[in-house]
Every structure is written in C-alpha cells, then in structure tokens.
Design an enzyme around this catalytic site. Sequence first.
Site, PDB file in Angstrom:
ATOM      1  N   SER A  35      40.650  37.274  32.633  1.00  0.00           N
ATOM      2  CA  SER A  35      41.833  38.135  32.713  1.00  0.00           C
ATOM      3  C   SER A  35      41.808  39.088  33.906  1.00  0.00           C
ATOM      4  O   SER A  35      42.841  39.617  34.284  1.00  0.00           O
ATOM      5  CB  SER A  35      41.989  38.947  31.418  1.00  0.00           C
ATOM      6  OG  SER A  35      40.986  39.926  31.323  1.00  0.00           O
ATOM      7  N   LYS A  70      40.077  46.366  32.176  1.00  0.00           N
ATOM      8  CA  LYS A  70      41.382  46.195  32.831  1.00  0.00           C
ATOM      9  C   LYS A  70      41.498  47.195  33.974  1.00  0.00           C
ATOM     10  O   LYS A  70      40.651  48.079  34.151  1.00  0.00           O
ATOM     11  CB  LYS A  70      42.536  46.428  31.842  1.00  0.00           C
ATOM     12  CG  LYS A  70      42.528  45.536  30.615  1.00  0.00           C
ATOM     13  CD  LYS A  70      42.816  44.090  30.928  1.00  0.00           C
ATOM     14  CE  LYS A  70      42.699  43.236  29.660  1.00  0.00           C
ATOM     15  NZ  LYS A  70      42.719  41.796  29.967  1.00  0.00           N
TER      16      LYS A  70
END
Length: 212
Positions: A74, A117
Amino acid sequence: MELLDRLPLSIPTLILLLAGVLIVARLAIKRAYAIPPAWRSSVVETLDASIFAALLSLLIITFVVQAFYIPSGSMEPTLQVGDRILVGKFTYRFEEIRRGDVIVFHYPLNPGKDFVKRVVGLSGETVELRDGMVLINGTPIRELYPTALAEGDRACTSNYGPQKVPRGELFVLGDNRCNSEDSRFFGFVPRSNVVGKALFIYWPPQRLGLVH
C-alpha cells in the site's frame, strides 16, 4: 516480525514478562546453595546482563525507536513488501507532524493493528481528492513524494470529500492509492494513535536508506 505481529501480547509486554522470568530465575539461583558458589555467581552475572539487556530494550522500544515489517504494497513505491523499517517514537516529542511524513499508527478500527501511511491532511484542513488530485483547502498540492499513480493514469483515481479534518486528527493516504486502505475508507486518524515517524529502511540491504 510477522510471527511477532500475530502474538496476542505486544512486544513490550513480552519483554517485560521475559525480564520478570529472568528476575525470578536470578532469585532462585542466588538462593540455590546446593550449587557451587563459583558456578552460581557466573549464572547470576549472566542473568544480570540479560535482565539489563531486556530492560534496556524495553526502554528503547517504548520511548526511542521500534522496528516494523511492511506486509503489503500500500505504500509502494516508497516502501516495498518485506521492507523492515525503524520508526522514531521520540520524533514528535520535538516537532509537529507535517504533511508528507510517513507515520506508523494504531489502526483506528482496531488499535491492536499498526498501519503505515503518509500524512496528507492536517488538523483543521479541508481535504478533497478530485480525479486522484489532492486538494487542501480547495487548492491542489504539489506532492513531492513518489506515488504509484503515474501522471495521466486515471485507471485507479478516486474522488473524496471535501471533508474537514477534525481537531487533533489526521488524514492519511497510501502512496499506492490504487491498492491502499487509508483515510478514504476508515476515516481520520487521531493524533493519539500515532506511534511514530518512519525514519529508515534497514532491510533488505539493497533497500537501505532514509524514508522520504
């Protein structure tokens, strides 16, 4: 690290339990008078060193730096599957979280899991994604960090918002926006969930370097 991530107890708790076992063993050995004194002294010294190492590790993991394994793509191309990174837990004691920082945080929907993230929206800002372009307070931002979304590729672009980031929370995105579960799906991340700032890739050797 994957195995450790699946354990029901956190690593600091495991280290604390290990230190407790070592302390109990030390007390038992020290009072085992049937054991020759020289041998007993040697074992106690070894246990003392192990207890010190365990407690030092606990302090470092709790307050200074912690290693994390990257299990998904991701955050590609910034972080690859299998990368191992060091996260500075002290960084945000001295500076504010900034847009573009790569952070590790407790997943808001299950705080037992940690996610990594990139911070895109800060507290009080209004975030919008329009055909994959990020706008902050209505203005497109120039993202200097790499993303897997090649310019002009609209195959996996997305729209979001506009949404105002609540006070004390963050809006985060994966760099691989075609394949990332992030604030578009699970919402904002409370500042209190932040574990630290991703600083360094230490494994594999060919990936050695700072996290940008």
